[in-house]
Design a protein around this motif. Structure first.
Motif, PDB file in Angstrom:
ATOM      1  N   VAL A 101      -1.148  -1.578  -7.828  1.00  0.00           N
ATOM      2  CA  VAL A 101      -0.834  -2.495  -7.012  1.00  0.00           C
ATOM      3  C   VAL A 101      -2.105  -3.539  -6.635  1.00  0.00           C
ATOM      4  CG1 VAL A 101      -0.117  -3.327  -4.512  1.00  0.00           C
ATOM      5  CG2 VAL A 101       1.048  -1.327  -5.726  1.00  0.00           C
ATOM      6  N   ASN A 102      -1.895  -4.725  -7.057  1.00  0.00           N
ATOM      7  CA  ASN A 102      -2.967  -5.723  -6.445  1.00  0.00           C
ATOM      8  C   ASN A 102      -2.317  -6.883  -5.504  1.00  0.00           C
ATOM      9  OD1 ASN A 102      -2.014  -8.386  -8.251  1.00  0.00           O
ATOM     10  ND2 ASN A 102      -1.974  -6.839  -9.483  1.00  0.00           N
ATOM     11  N   VAL A 103      -3.178  -7.322  -4.753  1.00  0.00           N
ATOM     12  CA  VAL A 103      -2.862  -8.234  -3.627  1.00  0.00           C
ATOM     13  C   VAL A 103      -3.421  -9.715  -3.532  1.00  0.00           C
ATOM     14  CG1 VAL A 103      -2.696  -8.418  -1.200  1.00  0.00           C
ATOM     15  CG2 VAL A 103      -2.498  -6.097  -2.511  1.00  0.00           C
ATOM     16  N   GLU A 104      -2.785 -10.512  -3.229  1.00  0.00           N
ATOM     17  CA  GLU A 104      -3.337 -11.930  -3.069  1.00  0.00           C
ATOM     18  C   GLU A 104      -2.900 -12.111  -1.495  1.00  0.00           C
ATOM     19  OE1 GLU A 104      -3.071 -15.375  -5.538  1.00  0.00           O
ATOM     20  OE2 GLU A 104      -1.496 -16.092  -4.117  1.00  0.00           O
ATOM     21  N   THR A 105      -3.890 -12.907  -0.839  1.00  0.00           N
ATOM     22  CA  THR A 105      -3.742 -13.178   0.502  1.00  0.00           C
ATOM     23  C   THR A 105      -3.831 -14.666   0.885  1.00  0.00           C
ATOM     24  OG1 THR A 105      -4.405 -11.003   1.380  1.00  0.00           O
ATOM     25  CG2 THR A 105      -4.654 -12.867   2.877  1.00  0.00           C
ATOM     26  N   THR A 106      -3.199 -15.388   1.641  1.00  0.00           N
ATOM     27  CA  THR A 106      -3.311 -16.821   1.859  1.00  0.00           C
ATOM     28  C   THR A 106      -3.113 -16.806   3.563  1.00  0.00           C
ATOM     29  OG1 THR A 106      -2.305 -17.517   0.167  1.00  0.00           O
ATOM     30  CG2 THR A 106      -2.256 -19.157   1.657  1.00  0.00           C
ATOM     31  N   VAL A 107      -4.135 -17.661   4.199  1.00  0.00           N
ATOM     32  CA  VAL A 107      -3.755 -17.929   5.536  1.00  0.00           C
ATOM     33  C   VAL A 107      -2.804 -19.128   5.669  1.00  0.00           C
ATOM     34  CG1 VAL A 107      -5.276 -18.983   7.325  1.00  0.00           C
ATOM     35  CG2 VAL A 107      -6.295 -17.400   5.923  1.00  0.00           C
ATOM     36  N   VAL A 108      -1.785 -18.749   6.365  1.00  0.00           N
ATOM     37  CA  VAL A 108      -0.769 -19.606   6.647  1.00  0.00           C
ATOM     38  C   VAL A 108      -0.620 -20.251   7.862  1.00  0.00           C
ATOM     39  CG1 VAL A 108       0.644 -18.397   4.636  1.00  0.00           C
ATOM     40  CG2 VAL A 108       0.817 -17.722   6.872  1.00  0.00           C
ATOM     41  N   ALA A 109      -1.402 -19.657   8.869  1.00  0.00           N
ATOM     42  CA  ALA A 109      -1.351 -20.474  10.108  1.00  0.00           C
ATOM     43  C   ALA A 109      -2.738 -20.016  10.931  1.00  0.00           C
ATOM     44  CB  ALA A 109      -0.354 -19.829  11.107  1.00  0.00           C
ATOM     45  N   HIS A 110      -3.169 -20.810  11.737  1.00  0.00           N
ATOM     46  CA  HIS A 110      -4.530 -20.740  12.175  1.00  0.00           C
ATOM     47  C   HIS A 110      -4.766 -21.565  13.629  1.00  0.00           C
ATOM     48  CE1 HIS A 110      -8.796 -21.767  12.557  1.00  0.00           C
ATOM     49  NE2 HIS A 110      -9.090 -20.699  11.600  1.00  0.00           N
ATOM     50  N   ARG A 111      -4.878 -20.715  14.664  1.00  0.00           N
ATOM     51  CA  ARG A 111      -5.077 -21.528  15.692  1.00  0.00           C
ATOM     52  C   ARG A 111      -6.044 -20.790  16.736  1.00  0.00           C
ATOM     53  NH1 ARG A 111      -2.540 -19.422  20.203  1.00  0.00           N
ATOM     54  NH2 ARG A 111      -0.822 -17.940  20.225  1.00  0.00           N
ATOM     55  N   GLU A 112      -6.474 -21.693  17.739  1.00  0.00           N
ATOM     56  CA  GLU A 112      -7.574 -21.090  18.941  1.00  0.00           C
ATOM     57  C   GLU A 112      -6.378 -20.092  19.727  1.00  0.00           C
ATOM     58  OE1 GLU A 112     -10.590 -21.823  19.375  1.00  0.00           O
ATOM     59  OE2 GLU A 112     -10.774 -23.049  17.812  1.00  0.00           O
ATOM     60  N   SER A 113      -7.019 -19.087  20.342  1.00  0.00           N
ATOM     61  CA  SER A 113      -6.220 -18.256  21.142  1.00  0.00           C
ATOM     62  C   SER A 113      -6.264 -19.164  22.653  1.00  0.00           C
ATOM     63  CB  SER A 113      -6.971 -17.039  21.519  1.00  0.00           C
ATOM     64  OG  SER A 113      -6.588 -16.141  22.650  1.00  0.00           O
ATOM     65  N   THR A 127       0.737 -11.119  -0.551  1.00  0.00           N
ATOM     66  CA  THR A 127       1.646 -10.715  -1.602  1.00  0.00           C
ATOM     67  C   THR A 127       1.290  -9.512  -2.809  1.00  0.00           C
ATOM     68  OG1 THR A 127       2.384 -12.949  -1.774  1.00  0.00           O
ATOM     69  CG2 THR A 127       2.824 -11.842  -3.773  1.00  0.00           C
ATOM     70  N   GLY A 128       1.788  -8.559  -2.749  1.00  0.00           N
ATOM     71  CA  GLY A 128       1.403  -7.363  -3.562  1.00  0.00           C
ATOM     72  C   GLY A 128       2.305  -7.355  -4.772  1.00  0.00           C
ATOM     73  N   LYS A 129       1.719  -7.339  -5.852  1.00  0.00           N
ATOM     74  CA  LYS A 129       2.007  -7.286  -7.303  1.00  0.00           C
ATOM     75  C   LYS A 129       1.836  -5.968  -8.125  1.00  0.00           C
ATOM     76  CE  LYS A 129       1.915 -12.344  -7.523  1.00  0.00           C
ATOM     77  NZ  LYS A 129       1.319 -13.281  -8.380  1.00  0.00           N
ATOM     78  N   ASN A 130       2.598  -5.520  -8.989  1.00  0.00           N
ATOM     79  CA  ASN A 130       2.139  -4.377  -9.938  1.00  0.00           C
ATOM     80  C   ASN A 130       1.515  -4.929 -11.076  1.00  0.00           C
ATOM     81  OD1 ASN A 130       4.305  -5.446 -11.729  1.00  0.00           O
ATOM     82  ND2 ASN A 130       5.648  -3.987 -11.249  1.00  0.00           N
ATOM     83  N   GLN A 131       1.221  -3.910 -12.001  1.00  0.00           N
ATOM     84  CA  GLN A 131       0.463  -4.465 -12.789  1.00  0.00           C
ATOM     85  C   GLN A 131       1.012  -5.291 -13.890  1.00  0.00           C
ATOM     86  OE1 GLN A 131       1.885  -1.197 -12.222  1.00  0.00           O
ATOM     87  NE2 GLN A 131       3.583  -1.078 -14.029  1.00  0.00           N
ATOM     88  N   ASP A 132       2.265  -5.416 -13.861  1.00  0.00           N
ATOM     89  CA  ASP A 132       3.155  -6.548 -14.777  1.00  0.00           C
ATOM     90  C   ASP A 132       3.362  -7.919 -14.308  1.00  0.00           C
ATOM     91  OD1 ASP A 132       3.484  -4.541 -16.907  1.00  0.00           O
ATOM     92  OD2 ASP A 132       4.960  -3.614 -15.767  1.00  0.00           O
ATOM     93  N   GLY A 133       2.808  -8.061 -12.885  1.00  0.00           N
ATOM     94  CA  GLY A 133       2.806  -9.143 -12.295  1.00  0.00           C
ATOM     95  C   GLY A 133       4.140  -9.305 -11.407  1.00  0.00           C
ATOM     96  N   VAL A 134       4.799  -8.390 -11.285  1.00  0.00           N
ATOM     97  CA  VAL A 134       6.097  -8.290 -10.423  1.00  0.00           C
ATOM     98  C   VAL A 134       5.887  -8.465  -9.139  1.00  0.00           C
ATOM     99  CG1 VAL A 134       8.219  -7.234 -10.110  1.00  0.00           C
ATOM    100  CG2 VAL A 134       7.302  -7.490 -12.541  1.00  0.00           C
ATOM    101  N   VAL A 135       6.059  -9.179  -8.282  1.00  0.00           N
ATOM    102  CA  VAL A 135       6.064  -8.908  -6.780  1.00  0.00           C
ATOM    103  C   VAL A 135       6.922  -7.848  -6.221  1.00  0.00           C
ATOM    104  CG1 VAL A 135       6.594 -10.177  -4.559  1.00  0.00           C
ATOM    105  CG2 VAL A 135       5.811 -11.665  -6.424  1.00  0.00           C
ATOM    106  N   VAL A 136       5.912  -6.930  -5.555  1.00  0.00           N
ATOM    107  CA  VAL A 136       6.676  -5.622  -5.102  1.00  0.00           C
ATOM    108  C   VAL A 136       6.794  -5.590  -3.435  1.00  0.00           C
ATOM    109  CG1 VAL A 136       6.278  -4.307  -6.799  1.00  0.00           C
ATOM    110  CG2 VAL A 136       4.621  -4.644  -5.047  1.00  0.00           C
ATOM    111  N   CYS A 137       5.966  -6.512  -2.726  1.00  0.00           N
ATOM    112  CA  CYS A 137       5.929  -6.676  -1.473  1.00  0.00           C
ATOM    113  C   CYS A 137       5.291  -8.260  -1.036  1.00  0.00           C
ATOM    114  CB  CYS A 137       5.014  -5.549  -0.912  1.00  0.00           C
ATOM    115  SG  CYS A 137       4.827  -5.540   1.116  1.00  0.00           S
ATOM    116  N   GLU A 138       6.027  -8.674  -0.035  1.00  0.00           N
ATOM    117  CA  GLU A 138       5.676  -9.872   0.423  1.00  0.00           C
ATOM    118  C   GLU A 138       5.478  -9.729   1.939  1.00  0.00           C
ATOM    119  OE1 GLU A 138       6.702 -13.600  -2.016  1.00  0.00           O
ATOM    120  OE2 GLU A 138       8.405 -12.351  -1.563  1.00  0.00           O
TER     121      GLU A 138
END
Length: 150
Positions: A101-113, A127-138
């Motif tokens: 499993v490999n993972v990519e992360t994106t910041v999708v929201a950002h605000r002051e408390s 987004t987690g993908k397996n060794q073949d690039g198939v998405v296994v978890c979002e």
């Protein structure tokens, strides 16, 4: 700290994490046992052989934890105040022992408390993908992040 402070986590920032993990049968069985999820689809090879998958599926909550965990070193290690919760979580494809499993992360929201001047709230999309690039978890994860004190 290895993690990023609130100010560093700009909207749209994306990272492909260097850490990857090959999931083992032991990972799956141990996690399933520790969480008392004794579904035969996860821990019984003979049972799973008769299913459409032909072998045990890795517990989806392990997959979720792994995907988020892989992201920690680059995003929130030492800079998070609290994990606030999860939004949309999907498992588009199964994970099996032996998958990496490999993972990519994106910041999708950002605000002051609104209640804490020393913190901000960041929502990550993992987004987690397996060794073949198939998405296994979002998933989306909101975290209360420390501000730098520069």
């Amino acid at each position: 700290m290895a993690g990023k402070y609130f100010e560093e986590l700009e909207l749209g920032w994306t990272i492909e994490h260097d850490i990857k993990k090959t999931v083992t049968e032991t990972d799956n069985v141990l996690f399933s046992a520790l969480t008392l999820n004794l579904a035969p689809l996860h821990i019984d090879a003979h049972y799973a052989a008769e299913t459409e998958f032909g072998k045990p599926l890795v517990n989806s909550l392990y997959t979720l934890g792994l995907v988020c965990g892989i992201s920690v070193a680059d995003t929130t290690l030492g800079t998070t105040v609290a994990n606030l919760g999860f939004g949309k979580i999907t498992f588009p494809a199964p994970v099996f022992a032996g998958d990496t499993v490999n993972v990519e992360t994106t910041v999708v929201a950002h605000r002051e408390s609104r209640s804490r001047q020393d913190s901000g709230i960041v929502t990550f999309s993992h987004t987690g993908k397996n060794q073949d690039g198939v998405v296994v978890c979002e998933c989306e994860r909101a975290a209360l992040m420390s501000k730098s004190h520069k």
